[in-house]
Write a protein that holds these residues in place. Structure first.
Motif, mmCIF file in Angstrom:
data_model
loop_
_atom_site.group_PDB
_atom_site.id
_atom_site.type_symbol
_atom_site.label_atom_id
_atom_site.label_comp_id
_atom_site.label_asym_id
_atom_site.label_seq_id
_atom_site.Cartn_x
_atom_site.Cartn_y
_atom_site.Cartn_z
ATOM 1 N N ILE A 7 0.860 -1.180 0.000
ATOM 2 C CA ILE A 7 0.000 0.000 0.000
ATOM 3 C C ILE A 7 0.897 1.230 0.000
ATOM 4 C CG2 ILE A 7 -1.842 1.224 1.221
ATOM 5 C CD1 ILE A 7 -1.835 -1.771 2.773
ATOM 6 N N TYR A 8 0.693 2.086 -0.971
ATOM 7 C CA TYR A 8 1.476 3.318 -1.075
ATOM 8 C C TYR A 8 0.635 4.427 -0.442
ATOM 9 C CZ TYR A 8 3.989 0.288 -4.155
ATOM 10 O OH TYR A 8 4.681 -0.782 -4.647
ATOM 11 N N ALA A 9 1.188 5.016 0.604
ATOM 12 C CA ALA A 9 0.391 5.969 1.381
ATOM 13 C C ALA A 9 1.217 7.186 1.742
ATOM 14 C CB ALA A 9 -0.107 5.289 2.657
ATOM 15 N N GLU A 10 0.531 8.314 1.804
ATOM 16 C CA GLU A 10 1.170 9.552 2.217
ATOM 17 C C GLU A 10 1.638 9.414 3.663
ATOM 18 O OE1 GLU A 10 0.175 14.320 1.973
ATOM 19 O OE2 GLU A 10 -1.433 12.866 1.672
ATOM 20 N N ASN A 11 2.827 9.924 3.936
ATOM 21 C CA ASN A 11 3.398 9.840 5.272
ATOM 22 C C ASN A 11 2.859 10.993 6.117
ATOM 23 O OD1 ASN A 11 4.926 9.234 7.467
ATOM 24 N ND2 ASN A 11 6.899 9.680 6.532
ATOM 25 N N LYS A 12 1.687 10.749 6.711
ATOM 26 C CA LYS A 12 1.085 11.782 7.561
ATOM 27 C C LYS A 12 0.348 11.124 8.726
ATOM 28 C CE LYS A 12 -3.292 12.421 5.132
ATOM 29 N NZ LYS A 12 -4.161 13.357 4.437
ATOM 30 N N LYS A 13 0.095 11.914 9.740
ATOM 31 C CA LYS A 13 -0.543 11.434 10.961
ATOM 32 C C LYS A 13 -1.878 10.765 10.655
ATOM 33 C CE LYS A 13 -0.679 14.502 14.118
ATOM 34 N NZ LYS A 13 -1.056 15.620 15.002
ATOM 35 N N GLY A 14 -2.088 9.594 11.236
ATOM 36 C CA GLY A 14 -3.363 8.896 11.115
ATOM 37 C C GLY A 14 -3.498 7.988 9.907
#
Length: 134
Positions: A7-14
């Motif tokens: 899963i490619y996901a933005e590195n941000k809180k939550g």
């Protein structure tokens, strides 16, 4: 042979909680995972109870996902067994791209999940050496 969801996901809180919430709503169990991050984006790799439904659900939620064949090798929970597995791979000139831990819920034994260039060939090689490949 196991299937892993990347899963490619933005590195941000939550973000991780959002991903696990999607899986919770779909009643999908995470069997093992590893997260690699960079400044802006990360890759969450996991083996789950239903890989295809995981990709479908997370894609619908806006995530970029892909399925990949990985190997899961059951090892006894004893000192030196990971080294034994890695030595066999090294002696067969097999490069391990990354590795992480899961557990066989039926046997209670650890499973080393790893990525390599030709998992089908490596699977045969490990079985010939007496390893239990899932």
């Amino acid at each position: 042979m196991m299937q892993q969801v990347s899963i490619y996901a933005e590195n941000k809180k939550g973000m991780l909680e959002n991903i696990t919430e999607v899986l919770l709503k779909e009643d999908i169990n995470i069997l093992g995972s590893v997260t690699n991050d960079s400044a802006e984006y990360g890759i969450v790799r996991m083996v789950v109870s239903d890989p295809e439904r995981t990709v479908k659900s997370l894609t619908k939620a806006g995530y970029l996902c892909k399925l990949q064949n990985v190997l899961g090798v059951e090892v006894a929970d004893e000192v030196g067994n990971l080294n034994r597995l890695l030595a066999v791979l090294k002696n067969a000139n097999i490069n391990v791209n990354y590795i992480y831990l899961s557990f066989n819920r039926a046997s209670g034994k650890p499973i080393m999940v790893f990525s390599c260039d030709d998992p089908f060939e490596v699977e045969d090689n490990l079985k010939e050496k007496g390893f239990t490949v899932l």
